[in-house]
Scaffold this active site. Structure first.
Site, PDB file in Angstrom:
ATOM      1  N   SER A 160     -16.898 -40.402  18.325  1.00 25.13           N
ATOM      2  CA  SER A 160     -16.783 -38.903  18.766  1.00 25.13           C
ATOM      3  C   SER A 160     -16.629 -38.882  20.304  1.00 25.13           C
ATOM      4  O   SER A 160     -16.790 -40.027  20.941  1.00 25.13           O
ATOM      5  CB  SER A 160     -17.720 -38.210  18.462  1.00 25.13           C
ATOM      6  OG  SER A 160     -19.046 -38.209  19.243  1.00 25.13           O
ATOM      7  N   LYS A 161     -15.892 -37.667  20.875  1.00 25.03           N
ATOM      8  CA  LYS A 161     -15.752 -37.671  22.350  1.00 25.03           C
ATOM      9  C   LYS A 161     -17.109 -37.641  22.759  1.00 25.03           C
ATOM     10  O   LYS A 161     -17.452 -38.215  23.999  1.00 25.03           O
ATOM     11  CB  LYS A 161     -15.338 -36.280  22.495  1.00 25.03           C
ATOM     12  CG  LYS A 161     -15.108 -35.909  23.862  1.00 25.03           C
ATOM     13  CD  LYS A 161     -14.298 -34.775  24.156  1.00 25.03           C
ATOM     14  CE  LYS A 161     -14.531 -34.251  25.726  1.00 25.03           C
ATOM     15  NZ  LYS A 161     -15.729 -34.232  26.291  1.00 25.03           N
ATOM     16  N   ARG A 162     -18.289 -37.404  22.295  1.00 23.72           N
ATOM     17  CA  ARG A 162     -19.651 -37.325  22.681  1.00 23.72           C
ATOM     18  C   ARG A 162     -20.160 -38.760  23.027  1.00 23.72           C
ATOM     19  O   ARG A 162     -20.674 -39.161  24.077  1.00 23.72           O
ATOM     20  CB  ARG A 162     -20.677 -36.763  22.090  1.00 23.72           C
ATOM     21  CG  ARG A 162     -21.628 -35.890  22.726  1.00 23.72           C
ATOM     22  CD  ARG A 162     -22.177 -34.594  22.219  1.00 23.72           C
ATOM     23  NE  ARG A 162     -21.908 -34.077  21.000  1.00 23.72           N
ATOM     24  CZ  ARG A 162     -22.529 -34.212  19.827  1.00 23.72           C
ATOM     25  NH1 ARG A 162     -23.589 -34.687  19.960  1.00 23.72           N
ATOM     26  NH2 ARG A 162     -22.155 -33.378  18.592  1.00 23.72           N
ATOM     27  N   GLY A 206     -18.258 -41.218  23.800  1.00 23.34           N
ATOM     28  CA  GLY A 206     -17.519 -41.461  25.136  1.00 23.34           C
ATOM     29  C   GLY A 206     -18.432 -41.053  26.436  1.00 23.34           C
ATOM     30  O   GLY A 206     -18.456 -41.869  27.387  1.00 23.34           O
ATOM     31  N   ASP A 207     -18.726 -39.754  26.244  1.00 24.36           N
ATOM     32  CA  ASP A 207     -19.214 -39.174  27.449  1.00 24.36           C
ATOM     33  C   ASP A 207     -20.472 -40.025  27.706  1.00 24.36           C
ATOM     34  O   ASP A 207     -21.007 -40.220  28.759  1.00 24.36           O
ATOM     35  CB  ASP A 207     -19.496 -37.682  27.196  1.00 24.36           C
ATOM     36  CG  ASP A 207     -18.142 -36.919  27.208  1.00 24.36           C
ATOM     37  OD1 ASP A 207     -17.228 -37.465  27.575  1.00 24.36           O
ATOM     38  OD2 ASP A 207     -18.299 -35.838  26.718  1.00 24.36           O
TER      39      ASP A 207
END
Ligand code: GLU
Length: 502
Positions: A262-264, A266-267
């Site tokens: 998920s994008k999370r 990546g963060d």
């Protein structure tokens, strides 16, 4: 003659394209090119509530950057246009009417409240509510109401949806090109909504109508659509159309291995999950492009996330991927994403490129830093530093001192390198430099002769000199640095360190 292979990438413009979506596009592209077929881009924007401004252009730009240029589609033209579903509303209407006329679909007038009540009632009996053969008789639809009642509701403009009649007596036999044979008992399926009274089709109807009309031969898409496959087969049947072949791709998993990337993630780990930067009011999400990845590195990395040729080979050009790719070699299980591997691929491509090939990207970095460019120096800097770089920007990080003279010196390094006698030694060495030709070889010899003549260890001159030129005790060979900076700049920097630390 076999039919021409036609595949499509059919994203919904609901935001930035996740790299999982990019991989779906890539596998479609590789499959099409491998079979000398066509790769289409269709924009599935029938769900207006999820529509995001700019997402469509973002998808097009991302595909172009990665070299996955569609043969047909939104932004690319083609004989099956329009390729944007919101421009095809009339078409879907015609087909839903056909199903209604043939008794394969029905109007349902149940309000959200009525459906909620039915759900609650089922829960009280420890059951799950499904709108299908088991309940449709007790609900408010054109199957349970009389012809006249139905017509009266339609005439009164009562909001409705059109539902598909699932034939509950069937066992649907599916054959997925990656997952193999699956059989589904149709009595467990629900009568999916195909169309709404606002004139908009749902994903299911629009998707299969378009795949049919656009003569799609293979549907290659993410695993999240596998549960819809039986419904889609039944819809093809209801229209009397031949269904395309299906291939459902495995998930891309988190670096830890469990769950969808998920994008999370990546963060959290600091890597991009989007091909290009995505700017919203909440902030900017990183993109592979802006982070300095080469498109061919991203392609190579994604190609191997779920597919393998069965050999150890890891470096693939696009042409080699087209040659070797097959859906049979796509794995059934999820592929774990590795941020380190992404960097590794970029490193490999960077090392393969010549300084001349890297020059434009390097000069973009210089310009962004407000530094003027000089082809000769810039090329030398690349040649000297590329070996230790993963990204073009690393070359600048490591070679910044070639462009910007140090004005301060790291405390610890200064203590170690600049001693009581350093001023005197450096001053004497400036005399030597004044009469030395500024080539790396001549400067190397000059330093060697200097330490012999002065009867000092090499570090006595090497360390303060390096500190004066680089600002730290790092970097390439000192004679090489001096030769590249030239006599005037070298002497200016030595004088500067004497002034600051002497
Ligand atoms: N619009 C769907 C999506 O966003 C397409 C699914 C399919 O390829 O059928 O993933």
């Amino acid at each position: 003659m076999a039919k021409e292979v036609r595949v499509r990438f059919a994203p919904s413009p609901t935001g930035a394209l996740h790299i999982g979506g990019v991989r779906t596009a890539l596998y479609n592209y590789l499959f099409a090119k491998h079979h000398n077929g066509k790769f289409l881009l269709r924009i599935e924007d029938t769900d207006q509530t999820r529509y995001v401004e700019g997402a469509e252009q973002y998808i097009i730009d991302s595909l172009k950057w990665l070299g996955l240029t569609p043969d047909e589609g939104v932004g690319f033209g083609g004989e099956f246009a329009p390729y944007r579903q919101s421009e095809r509303k009339e078409i879907y209407k015609k087909y839903v009417e056909e199903l209604l006329a043939n008794g394969k679909a029905y109007y349902a007038f149940d309000t959200a409240e009525e459906l909620d009540a039915a759900r609650t009632k089922a829960e009280e009996n420890k059951e799950t509510f499904i709108y299908n053969w088991s309940t449709r008789g007790q609900l408010k639809n054109s199957l349970s109401l009389s012809k006249e009642e139905t017509q009266a509701l339609l005439d009164a403009n009562t909001p409705y949806v059109v539902r598909f009649i699932i034939d509950d007596t069937r066992t649907v036999l599916l054959d997925d090109m990656i997952r193999g044979k699956i059989s589904i008992d149709a009595s467990t399926l629900d009568d999916k909504v195909l169309f709404k009274s606002d004139g908009m089709p749902t994903y299911h109807l629009a998707n299969i109508v378009d795949d049919h009309l656009m003569e799609i031969t293979h549907v290659i898409r993410g695993e999240e659509w596998l549960p819809s496959m039986a419904l889609h087969e039944l819809l093809y049947d209801a229209f009397g159309w031949e269904a395309p072949r299906f291939a459902h791709l495995p998930l891309i998993l988190k670096p830890e291995g469990k769950g969808k990337l998920s994008k999370r993630d990546g963060d959290k780990h600091g890597f991009p999950v989007f091909p290009m930067e995505w700017v919203t009011e909440e902030g900017t999400a990183k993109g592979y492009k802006q982070e300095g990845y080469f498109p061919e590195a991203v392609i190579n990395m994604l190609a191997l996330l779920g597919w393998s040729s069965g050999t150890d080979k890891e470096m693939y050009t696009m042409d080699e991927l087209i040659q070797d790719f097959s859906l049979e070699k796509v794995s059934k299980s999820g592929a774990r994403f590795s941020p380190d591997k992404a960097v590794w691929f970029n490193n490999q491509y960077l090392q393969q490129k010549s300084a001349a090939e890297l020059l434009p990207a390097f000069q973009d970095v210089l310009t962004a830093e407000g530094i003027g460019t000089n082809d000769t120096l810039d090329t030398q800097v690349i040649e000297l530093l590329k070996e230790r770089a993963n990204f073009v920007k690393d070359i600048f990080e490591q070679g910044k001192f070639f462009y910007v003279a140090p004005t301060a010196y790291d405390d610890k390094a200064a203590k170690k390198a600049f001693k009581e006698d350093s001023t005197e030694i450096l001053t004497k060495f400036i005399d030597v430099l004044n009469s030395t030709e500024f080539t790396a070889e001549a400067l190397h010899d000059a330093m060697a002769n200097f330490v012999t003549a002065q009867e000092i260890g090499f570090g006595k001159i090497g360390m303060p000199l390096r500190l004066s030129l680089v600002g730290a005790l790092q970097g390439p060979d000192v004679p090489v640095i001096m030769a590249m900076l030239g006599k005037d700049e070298t002497i200016t920097r030595i004088n500067k360190i004497i002034e600051v630390l002497g």
